[in-house]
Design a protein around this motif. Structure first.
Motif, mmCIF file in Angstrom:
data_model
loop_
_atom_site.group_PDB
_atom_site.id
_atom_site.type_symbol
_atom_site.label_atom_id
_atom_site.label_comp_id
_atom_site.label_asym_id
_atom_site.label_seq_id
_atom_site.Cartn_x
_atom_site.Cartn_y
_atom_site.Cartn_z
ATOM 1 N N GLU A 66 -97.239 -62.323 -1.188
ATOM 2 C CA GLU A 66 -97.769 -63.120 -0.081
ATOM 3 C C GLU A 66 -97.757 -62.334 1.229
ATOM 4 O OE1 GLU A 66 -99.295 -66.146 -0.185
ATOM 5 O OE2 GLU A 66 -99.188 -65.734 -2.338
ATOM 6 N N VAL A 67 -96.717 -61.560 1.467
ATOM 7 C CA VAL A 67 -96.675 -60.725 2.672
ATOM 8 C C VAL A 67 -97.776 -59.666 2.604
ATOM 9 C CG1 VAL A 67 -95.314 -59.047 3.977
ATOM 10 C CG2 VAL A 67 -94.232 -61.135 3.130
ATOM 11 N N ARG B 258 -83.448 -78.112 -8.570
ATOM 12 C CA ARG B 258 -83.960 -77.944 -7.205
ATOM 13 C C ARG B 258 -83.681 -76.525 -6.716
ATOM 14 N NH1 ARG B 258 -83.553 -83.204 -3.985
ATOM 15 N NH2 ARG B 258 -82.472 -81.965 -2.422
ATOM 16 N N HIS B 259 -84.700 -75.912 -6.124
ATOM 17 C CA HIS B 259 -84.567 -74.555 -5.600
ATOM 18 C C HIS B 259 -85.085 -74.518 -4.166
ATOM 19 C CE1 HIS B 259 -83.662 -72.686 -9.558
ATOM 20 N NE2 HIS B 259 -84.433 -73.665 -10.014
ATOM 21 N N ARG B 260 -84.556 -73.585 -3.395
ATOM 22 C CA ARG B 260 -84.958 -73.446 -1.997
ATOM 23 C C ARG B 260 -86.170 -72.530 -1.890
ATOM 24 N NH1 ARG B 260 -82.664 -76.725 0.925
ATOM 25 N NH2 ARG B 260 -80.537 -75.905 0.874
ATOM 26 N N PRO B 261 -87.265 -72.975 -1.247
ATOM 27 C CA PRO B 261 -88.413 -72.070 -1.054
ATOM 28 C C PRO B 261 -88.145 -71.090 0.087
ATOM 29 C CG PRO B 261 -88.854 -74.150 0.013
ATOM 30 C CD PRO B 261 -87.520 -74.306 -0.682
ATOM 31 N N VAL B 262 -88.904 -70.021 0.115
ATOM 32 C CA VAL B 262 -88.928 -69.113 1.253
ATOM 33 C C VAL B 262 -90.105 -69.522 2.137
ATOM 34 C CG1 VAL B 262 -89.075 -66.706 1.996
ATOM 35 C CG2 VAL B 262 -87.994 -67.277 -0.195
ATOM 36 N N MET B 263 -89.929 -69.424 3.442
ATOM 37 C CA MET B 263 -90.975 -69.781 4.407
ATOM 38 C C MET B 263 -91.464 -68.492 5.071
ATOM 39 S SD MET B 263 -90.556 -72.570 7.464
ATOM 40 C CE MET B 263 -91.904 -73.145 8.495
ATOM 41 N N ILE B 264 -92.744 -68.193 4.884
ATOM 42 C CA ILE B 264 -93.343 -67.020 5.519
ATOM 43 C C ILE B 264 -94.203 -67.491 6.680
ATOM 44 C CG2 ILE B 264 -94.869 -65.033 5.218
ATOM 45 C CD1 ILE B 264 -94.149 -65.082 2.231
ATOM 46 N N HIS B 265 -93.922 -66.981 7.864
ATOM 47 C CA HIS B 265 -94.742 -67.269 9.042
ATOM 48 C C HIS B 265 -95.787 -66.165 9.157
ATOM 49 C CE1 HIS B 265 -91.411 -69.830 10.938
ATOM 50 N NE2 HIS B 265 -90.816 -69.234 9.922
ATOM 51 N N ARG B 266 -97.021 -66.531 9.432
ATOM 52 C CA ARG B 266 -98.095 -65.545 9.449
ATOM 53 C C ARG B 266 -99.165 -65.927 10.450
ATOM 54 N NH1 ARG B 266 -103.083 -67.108 7.445
ATOM 55 N NH2 ARG B 266 -102.976 -67.403 9.687
ATOM 56 N N SER B 267 -99.558 -64.988 11.298
ATOM 57 C CA SER B 267 -100.643 -65.217 12.251
ATOM 58 C C SER B 267 -101.610 -64.043 12.184
ATOM 59 C CB SER B 267 -100.096 -65.377 13.675
ATOM 60 O OG SER B 267 -101.145 -65.668 14.566
ATOM 61 N N LEU C 134 -96.692 -73.746 -5.933
ATOM 62 C CA LEU C 134 -96.400 -72.664 -5.013
ATOM 63 C C LEU C 134 -97.130 -71.383 -5.435
ATOM 64 C CD1 LEU C 134 -92.578 -73.250 -4.448
ATOM 65 C CD2 LEU C 134 -94.542 -74.324 -3.328
ATOM 66 N N PRO C 135 -97.553 -70.581 -4.470
ATOM 67 C CA PRO C 135 -97.337 -70.727 -3.042
ATOM 68 C C PRO C 135 -98.215 -71.815 -2.409
ATOM 69 C CG PRO C 135 -98.696 -68.813 -3.467
ATOM 70 C CD PRO C 135 -98.254 -69.328 -4.808
ATOM 71 N N LEU C 136 -97.642 -72.553 -1.470
ATOM 72 C CA LEU C 136 -98.367 -73.554 -0.695
ATOM 73 C C LEU C 136 -98.616 -72.938 0.681
ATOM 74 C CD1 LEU C 136 -97.556 -77.329 -0.478
ATOM 75 C CD2 LEU C 136 -98.242 -76.051 1.528
ATOM 76 N N ARG C 137 -99.895 -72.759 1.008
ATOM 77 C CA ARG C 137 -100.277 -72.078 2.252
ATOM 78 C C ARG C 137 -100.839 -73.103 3.234
ATOM 79 N NH1 ARG C 137 -102.856 -69.128 -1.980
ATOM 80 N NH2 ARG C 137 -101.576 -67.345 -2.649
ATOM 81 N N MET C 138 -100.130 -73.326 4.326
ATOM 82 C CA MET C 138 -100.467 -74.362 5.307
ATOM 83 C C MET C 138 -100.848 -73.684 6.625
ATOM 84 S SD MET C 138 -97.923 -77.448 6.541
ATOM 85 C CE MET C 138 -97.540 -77.898 4.853
ATOM 86 N N ALA C 139 -102.058 -73.957 7.136
ATOM 87 C CA ALA C 139 -102.545 -73.279 8.340
ATOM 88 C C ALA C 139 -102.966 -74.281 9.398
ATOM 89 C CB ALA C 139 -103.712 -72.361 7.991
ATOM 90 N N ILE D 10 -96.368 -70.179 4.758
ATOM 91 C CA ILE D 10 -96.487 -70.110 3.303
ATOM 92 C C ILE D 10 -95.127 -70.466 2.712
ATOM 93 C CG2 ILE D 10 -97.039 -68.639 1.334
ATOM 94 C CD1 ILE D 10 -98.503 -66.815 3.489
ATOM 95 N N PHE D 11 -95.103 -71.482 1.887
ATOM 96 C CA PHE D 11 -93.886 -71.884 1.199
ATOM 97 C C PHE D 11 -94.001 -71.367 -0.236
ATOM 98 C CE2 PHE D 11 -94.802 -74.838 4.592
ATOM 99 C CZ PHE D 11 -93.591 -74.947 5.255
ATOM 100 N N CYS D 12 -93.063 -70.512 -0.640
ATOM 101 C CA CYS D 12 -93.199 -69.848 -1.929
ATOM 102 C C CYS D 12 -91.839 -69.613 -2.569
ATOM 103 C CB CYS D 12 -93.950 -68.529 -1.776
ATOM 104 S SG CYS D 12 -93.122 -67.306 -0.740
ATOM 105 N N THR D 13 -91.863 -69.186 -3.813
ATOM 106 C CA THR D 13 -90.633 -68.824 -4.505
ATOM 107 C C THR D 13 -90.209 -67.431 -4.032
ATOM 108 O OG1 THR D 13 -91.697 -67.689 -6.354
ATOM 109 C CG2 THR D 13 -91.490 -70.095 -6.521
ATOM 110 N N PRO D 14 -88.938 -67.075 -4.207
ATOM 111 C CA PRO D 14 -88.501 -65.728 -3.814
ATOM 112 C C PRO D 14 -89.307 -64.625 -4.500
ATOM 113 C CG PRO D 14 -86.591 -67.122 -4.176
ATOM 114 C CD PRO D 14 -87.799 -67.911 -4.622
ATOM 115 N N GLU D 15 -89.725 -64.858 -5.739
ATOM 116 C CA GLU D 15 -90.472 -63.854 -6.475
ATOM 117 C C GLU D 15 -91.885 -63.640 -5.917
ATOM 118 O OE1 GLU D 15 -87.192 -65.475 -8.573
ATOM 119 O OE2 GLU D 15 -89.010 -66.532 -7.901
ATOM 120 N N GLN D 16 -92.404 -64.614 -5.176
ATOM 121 C CA GLN D 16 -93.767 -64.535 -4.656
ATOM 122 C C GLN D 16 -93.845 -63.914 -3.260
ATOM 123 O OE1 GLN D 16 -94.540 -68.738 -4.925
ATOM 124 N NE2 GLN D 16 -95.636 -68.557 -6.887
#
Length: 405
Positions: free
Chosen positions: A158-159, A268-277, A113-118, A148-154
């Protein structure tokens, strides 16, 4: 500022037909060239920024959108389901549920992470016929989307990086945003009921905006149903605002789809999902560009970048060879045939083309080009190889300047 609906048709970029249907424009060759250049630019800057591109289907089962929350919060804007073999299939209104499923399909470590999928993908909105128009309100949308799937700290970094991509694209496109908007929830039932999530996500976006130094306004009632967002607003020829680019924080869908990653602690931890266009939908972006530039697009985006103007029929063979050389170097070039009128008339006809290469007998003999620029400058004849190299460099740099002195 011109109206893109009128000018886009006059320029031969797009059109519509009742037999195809309202809100379903088709792209003519010049419009397709603009669209292709825009899409390739977006893919290139995303690759350089560490994104990986994917493809996903434009259909999904109804259960997919029930899981994501679109069915309950966004159902009025979706096309009705189709019954196929005992299952209900839906034209997707958004790409994010597919990307969430794609993330879930493989195990992930915090090291990835971060995993950036476009994806530049199609989506569909059941817009009422009364609000459809040109390229700005359509039913079939090609969206420049990324998750973007990332940790809360990231999240903050990323934003911030997403905002930089957006600002860089706007510079290359010659776009002037009307304003930056922090879109927050408002009264009503369209939002996910999770006050703590909204407060956390809103605080993260506010912090990034404050640190960026960008002026912005908070607007209640403009958030996505799953989270707040930063919207970059533009204005059309009538002064109406619309959202072109966006960055959104989403804690909701990672929970709904059960997304997780393995942290440093082995848990196991929950990622944050950032939507970006970066540019939003291709349709709305091109509509705004037509109005912003009046059809005089930046050279890298122009449907025809070089107009070859032979003075007489005798220079036509050399003009054809110049078109071939342009194509070999990735430039879009076209001959203005002497049979279509005087040189002056043909220059005026090509007034929106960034580079006009005049070729007379002397230029043909010496393999030189007398270049006219769209801004009115005329350059002394120069070797054709030098001229084409300079144009290729300007186009490749996505520069809004036609020619450096």
């Amino acid at each position: 500022m011109p109206d893109h609906r009128k000018l886009g048709r006059e320029l031969g970029l797009f059109d519509t037909d009742p037999l195809i249907g309202a809100g379903l424009p088709y792209w003519l060759p010049d419009g397709a060239a603009v669209r292709h250049a825009l899409e390739e630019y977006v893919r290139t800057v995303e690759l350089r920024a560490g994104y990986r591109h994917v493809y996903s289907p434009v259909l999904g089962k109804r259960e997919l959108y029930e899981t994501s929350g679109h069915w309950s919060h966004y159902g009025d804007d979706m096309f009705p389901p189709m019954d196929l073999g005992g299952e209900q299939m839906v034209l997707r209104p958004s790409l994010c549920p597919h990307h969430a499923v794609m993330y879930r399909s493989r195990p992930h470590s915090h090291r990835e992470l971060p995993l950036r999928m476009a994806e530049l993908g199609g989506m569909y909105r059941s817009e009422l016929s009364g609000v459809l128009g040109g390229l700005t309100r359509v039913r079939a949308i090609q969206l420049n989307d990324a998750h973007i799937f990332c940790t809360p700290e990231q999240v903050g970094e990323e934003v911030r990086a997403a905002l930089e991509l957006i600002r860089g694209a706007h510079r290359a496109l010659g776009i002037r945003p009307a304003r930056y908007r922090l879109s927050l929830p408002g009264p009503g039932g369209k939002y996910v009921a999770a006050p703590g999530m909204w407060e956390r996500a809103g605080a993260l976006l506010t912090d990034v905006l404050d640190r960026s130094g960008l002026p912005y306004e908070a607007a209640d009632g403009e958030a996505a149903f799953y989270g707040p967002k930063i919207d970059v607003q533009v204005a059309d020829s009538a002064g109406r605002e619309s959202t072109l680019s966006t960055v959104q924080i989403d804690f909701h869908q990672p929970e709904r789809f059960g997304l997780h990653y393995i942290g440093e602690d082995g848990a196991r931890h929950r990622p944050v999902m950032i939507h970006r266009s970066i540019v939003g939908s291709v349709e709305r972006a091109v509509a705004h560009l037509v109005e912003e530039h009046g059809g005089a697009f930046p050279a890298w985006l122009a449907p025809i970048q070089v107009a070859i103007l032979p003075v007489s029929q005798a220079e036509l063979p050399h003009a054809r060879e110049l078109v071939r050389r342009c194509a070999a170097q990735g430039l879009r070039a076209e001959i203005s045939d002497p049979g279509r009128g005087t040189l002056g008339a043909r220059v005026r006809e090509a007034r929106l083309v960034p580079y006009q290469a005049v070729v007379g007998a002397r230029e043909t003999d010496d393999d030189r080009i007398a270049l006219r620029l769209r801004d009115g400058r005329r350059l002394d004849p120069r070797p054709a190889a030098e001229v084409l190299a300079r144009i290729v460099a300007a186009v490749g740099a996505h520069d809004t300047e036609l020619w450096d002195a």
